[in-house]
Design a protein around this motif. Structure first.
Motif, PDB file in Angstrom:
ATOM      1  N   UNK A 100     -36.347 100.504  14.145  1.00  0.00           N
ATOM      2  CA  UNK A 100     -35.847  99.550  15.126  1.00  0.00           C
ATOM      3  C   UNK A 100     -34.977  98.523  14.410  1.00  0.00           C
ATOM      4  N   UNK A 101     -34.147  97.816  15.153  1.00  0.00           N
ATOM      5  CA  UNK A 101     -33.329  96.754  14.573  1.00  0.00           C
ATOM      6  C   UNK A 101     -34.235  95.739  13.888  1.00  0.00           C
ATOM      7  N   UNK A 102     -33.864  95.339  12.676  1.00  0.00           N
ATOM      8  CA  UNK A 102     -34.657  94.398  11.893  1.00  0.00           C
ATOM      9  C   UNK A 102     -35.547  95.059  10.856  1.00  0.00           C
ATOM     10  N   UNK A 103     -35.737  96.370  10.961  1.00  0.00           N
ATOM     11  CA  UNK A 103     -36.568  97.097   9.988  1.00  0.00           C
ATOM     12  C   UNK A 103     -35.834  97.236   8.658  1.00  0.00           C
ATOM     13  N   UNK A 104     -36.586  97.124   7.567  1.00  0.00           N
ATOM     14  CA  UNK A 104     -36.049  97.414   6.238  1.00  0.00           C
ATOM     15  C   UNK A 104     -36.251  98.905   5.983  1.00  0.00           C
ATOM     16  N   UNK A 105     -35.216  99.540   5.470  1.00  0.00           N
ATOM     17  CA  UNK A 105     -35.250 100.991   5.291  1.00  0.00           C
ATOM     18  C   UNK A 105     -34.693 101.387   3.930  1.00  0.00           C
ATOM     19  N   UNK A 106     -35.096 102.557   3.481  1.00  0.00           N
ATOM     20  CA  UNK A 106     -34.422 103.209   2.362  1.00  0.00           C
ATOM     21  C   UNK A 106     -33.734 104.420   2.974  1.00  0.00           C
ATOM     22  N   UNK A 107     -32.550 104.738   2.472  1.00  0.00           N
ATOM     23  CA  UNK A 107     -31.779 105.804   3.083  1.00  0.00           C
ATOM     24  C   UNK A 107     -30.831 106.433   2.078  1.00  0.00           C
ATOM     25  N   UNK A 108     -30.367 107.613   2.430  1.00  0.00           N
ATOM     26  CA  UNK A 108     -29.355 108.317   1.659  1.00  0.00           C
ATOM     27  C   UNK A 108     -28.308 108.802   2.656  1.00  0.00           C
ATOM     28  N   UNK A 109     -27.058 108.806   2.225  1.00  0.00           N
ATOM     29  CA  UNK A 109     -25.980 109.225   3.110  1.00  0.00           C
ATOM     30  C   UNK A 109     -24.930 109.986   2.326  1.00  0.00           C
ATOM     31  N   UNK A 110     -24.191 110.807   3.037  1.00  0.00           N
ATOM     32  CA  UNK A 110     -23.065 111.520   2.446  1.00  0.00           C
ATOM     33  C   UNK A 110     -21.818 111.186   3.243  1.00  0.00           C
ATOM     34  N   UNK A 111     -20.679 111.404   2.630  1.00  0.00           N
ATOM     35  CA  UNK A 111     -19.408 111.162   3.300  1.00  0.00           C
ATOM     36  C   UNK A 111     -18.869 112.506   3.765  1.00  0.00           C
ATOM     37  N   UNK A 112     -18.793 112.689   5.081  1.00  0.00           N
ATOM     38  CA  UNK A 112     -18.306 113.932   5.658  1.00  0.00           C
ATOM     39  C   UNK A 112     -17.040 113.637   6.458  1.00  0.00           C
ATOM     40  N   UNK A 113     -15.905 114.088   5.940  1.00  0.00           N
ATOM     41  CA  UNK A 113     -14.615 113.878   6.612  1.00  0.00           C
ATOM     42  C   UNK A 113     -14.367 112.412   6.940  1.00  0.00           C
ATOM     43  N   UNK A 114     -14.713 111.524   6.023  1.00  0.00           N
ATOM     44  CA  UNK A 114     -14.476 110.097   6.205  1.00  0.00           C
ATOM     45  C   UNK A 114     -15.535 109.382   7.026  1.00  0.00           C
ATOM     46  N   UNK A 115     -16.554 110.087   7.473  1.00  0.00           N
ATOM     47  CA  UNK A 115     -17.631 109.496   8.259  1.00  0.00           C
ATOM     48  C   UNK A 115     -18.922 109.566   7.465  1.00  0.00           C
ATOM     49  N   UNK A 116     -19.624 108.441   7.356  1.00  0.00           N
ATOM     50  CA  UNK A 116     -20.911 108.433   6.667  1.00  0.00           C
ATOM     51  C   UNK A 116     -21.969 109.099   7.531  1.00  0.00           C
ATOM     52  N   UNK A 117     -22.719 110.024   6.950  1.00  0.00           N
ATOM     53  CA  UNK A 117     -23.770 110.735   7.669  1.00  0.00           C
ATOM     54  C   UNK A 117     -25.094 110.544   6.929  1.00  0.00           C
ATOM     55  N   UNK A 118     -26.111 110.045   7.654  1.00  0.00           N
ATOM     56  CA  UNK A 118     -27.427 109.859   7.049  1.00  0.00           C
ATOM     57  C   UNK A 118     -28.086 111.195   6.791  1.00  0.00           C
ATOM     58  N   UNK A 119     -28.616 111.342   5.591  1.00  0.00           N
ATOM     59  CA  UNK A 119     -29.364 112.541   5.257  1.00  0.00           C
ATOM     60  C   UNK A 119     -30.860 112.229   5.129  1.00  0.00           C
ATOM     61  N   UNK A 120     -31.181 110.953   4.923  1.00  0.00           N
ATOM     62  CA  UNK A 120     -32.581 110.520   4.798  1.00  0.00           C
ATOM     63  C   UNK A 120     -32.678 109.104   5.324  1.00  0.00           C
ATOM     64  N   UNK A 121     -33.718 108.815   6.086  1.00  0.00           N
ATOM     65  CA  UNK A 121     -33.961 107.475   6.603  1.00  0.00           C
ATOM     66  C   UNK A 121     -35.456 107.265   6.634  1.00  0.00           C
ATOM     67  N   UNK A 122     -35.930 106.244   5.903  1.00  0.00           N
ATOM     68  CA  UNK A 122     -37.371 105.995   5.821  1.00  0.00           C
ATOM     69  C   UNK A 122     -37.633 104.496   5.924  1.00  0.00           C
ATOM     70  N   UNK A 123     -38.524 104.126   6.840  1.00  0.00           N
ATOM     71  CA  UNK A 123     -38.915 102.736   7.012  1.00  0.00           C
ATOM     72  C   UNK A 123     -39.730 102.292   5.805  1.00  0.00           C
ATOM     73  N   UNK A 124     -39.467 101.094   5.293  1.00  0.00           N
ATOM     74  CA  UNK A 124     -40.213 100.590   4.130  1.00  0.00           C
ATOM     75  C   UNK A 124     -41.424  99.820   4.558  1.00  0.00           C
TER      76      UNK A 124
END
Length: 99
Positions: free
Chosen positions: A75-99
């Motif tokens: 939810x908005x306000x949550x602290x997260x750890x994440x990983x992303x890749x750049x696909x055709x100029x658009x960032x795409x999340x590959x991992x999203x985990x609430x801390x």
């Protein structure tokens, strides 16, 4: 033709380095979730003591979620750890985990 090939090779190398930097695990705070468009905005947390202030706010990035279920756990306000890749100029999340 020599200088032109050098410039193109340099640009390609810079692009590869920039997309590789996206793949690293990062931390931040969720600022906005758009479940209709499957996107999330995350304020990246700066690492170290950049500017003398530890844990300061970094760049605000908007990412497309690889899968809509990723957005259900945060939810908005949550602290997260994440990983992303750049696909055709658009960032795409590959991992999203609430801390």
């Amino acid at each position: 033709m020599g200088p032109a090939k050098f410039i193109l090779a340099s640009a390609a190398a810079i692009t590869m380095l920039a997309s590789t930097a996206f793949a690293d695990d990062m931390t931040g705070m969720v600022t906005r979730i758009d479940r209709l468009n499957n996107t999330i905005s995350i304020q990246q947390t700066q690492k170290g003591t950049v500017g003398g202030s530890a844990g300061g706010a970094g760049a605000l990035q908007e990412y497309k979620a690889k899968d809509a279920a990723m957005l259900d756990a945060v939810h908005a306000g949550d602290r997260v750890s994440y990983a992303a890749t750049d696909t055709n100029g658009t960032g795409t999340l590959t991992k999203l985990q609430k801390q």
